[in-house]
Design a protein around this motif. Structure first.
Motif, PDB file in Angstrom:
ATOM      1  N   TYR A 331      -5.601  60.906  93.772  1.00  0.00           N
ATOM      2  CA  TYR A 331      -7.045  60.625  93.660  1.00  0.00           C
ATOM      3  C   TYR A 331      -7.256  59.156  93.303  1.00  0.00           C
ATOM      4  CZ  TYR A 331      -7.959  65.537  94.081  1.00  0.00           C
ATOM      5  OH  TYR A 331      -8.026  66.807  94.581  1.00  0.00           O
ATOM      6  N   PRO A 337      -8.780  60.229  86.841  1.00  0.00           N
ATOM      7  CA  PRO A 337      -8.210  61.307  86.009  1.00  0.00           C
ATOM      8  C   PRO A 337      -9.111  62.543  85.970  1.00  0.00           C
ATOM      9  CG  PRO A 337      -8.040  59.196  84.878  1.00  0.00           C
ATOM     10  CD  PRO A 337      -8.920  58.970  86.079  1.00  0.00           C
ATOM     11  N   ALA A 340      -8.648  64.534  89.090  1.00  0.00           N
ATOM     12  CA  ALA A 340      -7.345  65.205  89.117  1.00  0.00           C
ATOM     13  C   ALA A 340      -7.358  66.433  88.212  1.00  0.00           C
ATOM     14  CB  ALA A 340      -6.245  64.223  88.696  1.00  0.00           C
ATOM     15  N   ARG A 341      -7.996  66.297  87.047  1.00  0.00           N
ATOM     16  CA  ARG A 341      -8.037  67.450  86.135  1.00  0.00           C
ATOM     17  C   ARG A 341      -8.864  68.581  86.739  1.00  0.00           C
ATOM     18  NH1 ARG A 341      -8.370  63.407  82.129  1.00  0.00           N
ATOM     19  NH2 ARG A 341      -6.303  63.145  81.188  1.00  0.00           N
ATOM     20  N   GLU A 364       0.555  67.380  85.378  1.00  0.00           N
ATOM     21  CA  GLU A 364       0.832  65.986  85.037  1.00  0.00           C
ATOM     22  C   GLU A 364      -0.087  65.087  85.851  1.00  0.00           C
ATOM     23  OE1 GLU A 364       5.594  65.909  83.997  1.00  0.00           O
ATOM     24  OE2 GLU A 364       4.963  65.482  86.039  1.00  0.00           O
ATOM     25  N   LEU A 365      -0.596  64.033  85.207  1.00  0.00           N
ATOM     26  CA  LEU A 365      -1.342  63.008  85.919  1.00  0.00           C
ATOM     27  C   LEU A 365      -0.417  61.795  86.051  1.00  0.00           C
ATOM     28  CD1 LEU A 365      -3.606  64.974  85.438  1.00  0.00           C
ATOM     29  CD2 LEU A 365      -5.031  63.114  84.611  1.00  0.00           C
ATOM     30  N   VAL A 368      -0.763  58.308  84.542  1.00  0.00           N
ATOM     31  CA  VAL A 368      -1.513  58.388  83.291  1.00  0.00           C
ATOM     32  C   VAL A 368      -0.636  58.928  82.155  1.00  0.00           C
ATOM     33  CG1 VAL A 368      -3.475  59.455  82.106  1.00  0.00           C
ATOM     34  CG2 VAL A 368      -3.722  58.670  84.461  1.00  0.00           C
ATOM     35  N   SER A 370       2.430  61.304  82.769  1.00  0.00           N
ATOM     36  CA  SER A 370       3.584  62.142  83.116  1.00  0.00           C
ATOM     37  C   SER A 370       4.845  61.758  82.350  1.00  0.00           C
ATOM     38  CB  SER A 370       3.856  62.085  84.625  1.00  0.00           C
ATOM     39  OG  SER A 370       4.390  60.831  85.001  1.00  0.00           O
ATOM     40  N   THR A 382      -8.986  53.708  85.417  1.00  0.00           N
ATOM     41  CA  THR A 382      -7.768  53.957  86.184  1.00  0.00           C
ATOM     42  C   THR A 382      -7.992  53.780  87.685  1.00  0.00           C
ATOM     43  OG1 THR A 382      -7.280  55.599  84.514  1.00  0.00           O
ATOM     44  CG2 THR A 382      -5.896  55.625  86.465  1.00  0.00           C
ATOM     45  N   VAL A 385      -4.552  58.065  90.528  1.00  0.00           N
ATOM     46  CA  VAL A 385      -3.750  59.054  89.819  1.00  0.00           C
ATOM     47  C   VAL A 385      -3.137  59.982  90.852  1.00  0.00           C
ATOM     48  CG1 VAL A 385      -3.944  61.169  88.459  1.00  0.00           C
ATOM     49  CG2 VAL A 385      -5.010  59.100  87.634  1.00  0.00           C
ATOM     50  N   LEU A 387      -2.018  63.632  91.033  1.00  0.00           N
ATOM     51  CA  LEU A 387      -1.977  64.922  90.335  1.00  0.00           C
ATOM     52  C   LEU A 387      -0.711  65.658  90.755  1.00  0.00           C
ATOM     53  CD1 LEU A 387      -3.165  67.351  88.750  1.00  0.00           C
ATOM     54  CD2 LEU A 387      -4.236  68.050  90.909  1.00  0.00           C
TER      55      LEU A 387
END
Lengths: 457, 120
Positions: A331, A337, A340-341, A364-365, A368, A370, A382, A385, A387
């Motif tokens: 992303y 972030p 991705a979440r 894990e991102l 960011v 991992s 950011t 990322v 994901l």
């Protein structure tokens, strides 16, 4: 004073043969030792052996030998490798076959086996060996049915035996990494098996060399950008004297860097209690080691102290522990972030709806958190990322299906994706079970055979 | 007294052994080794590593190479061949430890070798 020069040829399964070839051509060594094994590697080789009973040794062994045997023969260099992994006999047969192809029917190939105690576990248990977990003390019972291999770490003695029988190449199973290097020192310098200080010095030197370029500038935590030519890094070489003093260097003209700093970082790599580094032949005290600058790309290793060897050998067992499936989507800014979440939540719902039942899941991102987890400070804005959602399943089928449930997010999820897909297929997960076994229950069954490549099997 | 990251003055290397990880931290001078011994306690390391380390943290002194060796128990998601993580071997744990901020006396900090950075 007598001395021997021993070089490193390999630091892991997957290493390049270039380092070994450089050592063979330019290192002026009599022996090259190849450490092909690690806990993870044993698991990989066991998976190979389960698929194909002829497999179970490192697949690159024949290609290494094809490249190295001609130069080794010309220079009179002996090769010692634990690439036999879970099938040293099969590996030795492969080496003999390469030698015959090269017209070296008289090449003497030694094989060390007897480390594999997979089929003996229940007998050992009923004989009183607990097989309790080395770190936690837990009983092996809950995983016993899923154990697929168990190997004991052997020492240098069977290799010395093969050297005395004039083997040119020696292939072993799970001989301890450092012991591969100790064997030629004992053989050439006549160290006694109860000369603990000298054996400990050998173990320290072997430990420094077993990870190839990691002693000569690789993974260096200092000013790594100043280390020259890591693309052709020189693998470590040691010159050992009969009083067990030694110099560590690398082939002249090679890349990399040998300094007290590069060497001391390797000294503590994968070490637990530095006062008691456990090896099958000796307990080495790494706090006794003196490292001294000894010239350009040269470090002296001195004053190593050792104590008597343990009565037990370390054993590593591996047990099946499910299958991993992985989904990845990138992303971009803005709010990478958060996207991705959200995507991870959507993947979880999609997986549940399609009937998948992960035993556990890790989000894990990458970019960011991992590698450093919660310790990493969140970036203000950011850029991007990746994901990564990894999930563990009971079955291979579920693990294979998992990345596919995430695919609709290419069109149906948060905006501005930058690449999606599955990094490879499902992966079998193997838990590692470290334990101990009395050496007298293993060593009598260790076998050493030496045979010319052209001899009828 | 200044508060600095270990990365400014120290070096590290980390690796795996089953579900254990080790992180070796190297000090550039004897004086800073003493500071590391005072500041970089097992408790602080355990806190810094957070959810990655489920077990205890042991610390060993290795004065001959001015190092502290930390052994992190239950630290690799069950071990490399079993882990779901991007870094199943704990190879990046060394740099995670170098994030730690410690207090260093300004005089000692001035005697330490300058922190170098790679060219852009």
């Amino acid at each position: 004073m007598r001395s021997v020069r021993v070089g490193a040829g390999q630091g892991f399964y997957g290493d390049t043969p270039d380092g070994a070839l450089d050592v063979a051509r330019n290192g002026d060594v009599s022996y090259i030792c190849f450490d092909a094994l690690a806990e993870l590697t044993m698991a990989i080789l066991q998976k190979d052996r389960m698929r194909n009973p002829e497999g179970g040794y490192t697949r690159d062994l024949p290609s290494f030998m094809r490249l190295l045997l001609p130069i080794a023969r010309e220079q009179g260099i002996k090769l010692i490798t634990n690439a036999g992994g879970m099938n040293p006999q099969g590996a030795a047969a492969a080496v003999r076959s390469v030698a015959r192809d090269l017209g070296m029917d008289d090449l003497r190939v030694g094989v060390v086996s007897g480390d594999d105690i997979t089929t003996r576990l229940d007998d050992l248990r009923s004989g009183g060996t607990t097989l309790a977990h080395l770190d936690t003390g837990a009983s092996i019972d809950p995983v016993r049915d899923r154990v697929v291999f168990a190997v004991a770490y052997l020492g240098a003695q069977p290799i010395v035996d093969a050297l005395q029988r004039e083997a040119d190449v020696i292939v072993t199973g799970r001989v301890a990494d450092a012991s591969l290097f100790v064997a030629p020192m004992v053989h050439e310098l006549g160290w006694a098996w109860d000369d603990w200080d000298k054996l400990a010095a050998g173990v320290v030197l072997g430990h420094l060399m077993e990870c190839s370029g990691q002693a000569t500038g690789g993974n260096f935590s200092g000013d790594w950008w100043n280390i020259p030519d890591l693309d052709r890094v020189g693998y470590p070489i040691c010159e050992v004297y009969d009083d067990a003093s030694a110099l560590i260097s690398k082939p002249p003209g090679s890349g990399g860097w040998v300094s007290v700093d590069t060497v001391k970082q390797q000294l503590l790599y994968e070490v637990l209690d530095p006062r008691s580094y456990m090896n099958p032949d000796v307990v080495a005290d790494f706090t006794s080691v003196e490292l001294l600058a000894a010239g350009h790309n040269m470090v002296e290793v001195a004053h190593v102290r050792g104590r008597p060897r343990p009565d037990t050998l370390k054993v590593i067992a591996g047990y099946l522990d499910g299958w991993m499936g992985t989904a990845m989507i990138g992303y971009s800014w803005p709010d990478a972030p958060a996207k991705a979440r959200r995507a991870a939540e959507l993947i979880e719902k999609l997986a549940t709806r399609s009937g998948l039942e992960p035993l556990e899941q890790l989000v894990e991102l990458v970019g960011v958190d991992s590698l450093h987890g919660d310790a990493a400070a969140p970036a203000a804005d950011t850029n991007e990322v990746m994901l990564r959602v990894a999930a563990r399943f009971a079955s291979e089928e579920e693990a294979a299906r998992f990345p596919r449930v995430a695919m609709p997010l290419a069109l149906n999820g948060p905006p501005f994706i930058g690449g999606s897909g599955s990094p490879g297929g499902p992966r079998a997960l193997l838990g590692v079970w470290p334990t101990l076994v009395e050496r007298e229950l293993v060593e009598p069954l260790v076998e050493v055979h030496v045979q010319a490549a052209g001899a009828a099997s | 007294m200044s508060r600095v990251r270990l990365a400014a003055v120290g070096q590290a290397r980390s690796g795996d052994k089953g579900d254990l990880a080790n992180v070796a931290l190297f000090a550039p001078t004897e004086a800073l080794y003493e500071v590391f011994k005072r500041e970089v306690t097992p408790q602080r390391v355990k806190r810094l590593f957070g959810r990655f380390v489920k077990g205890t943290v042991d610390r060993y002194e290795v004065p001959n190479v001015r190092a502290l060796n930390f052994v992190l128990h239950e630290a690799l998601d069950g071990g490399a061949a079993r882990s779901l993580r991007s870094d199943p071997l704990g190879k990046s744990y060394g740099s995670l430890l170098l994030r730690m901020e410690i207090d260093i006396d300004d005089n000692l900090l001035r005697q330490a070798p300058p922190q170098l950075h790679p060219p852009e």
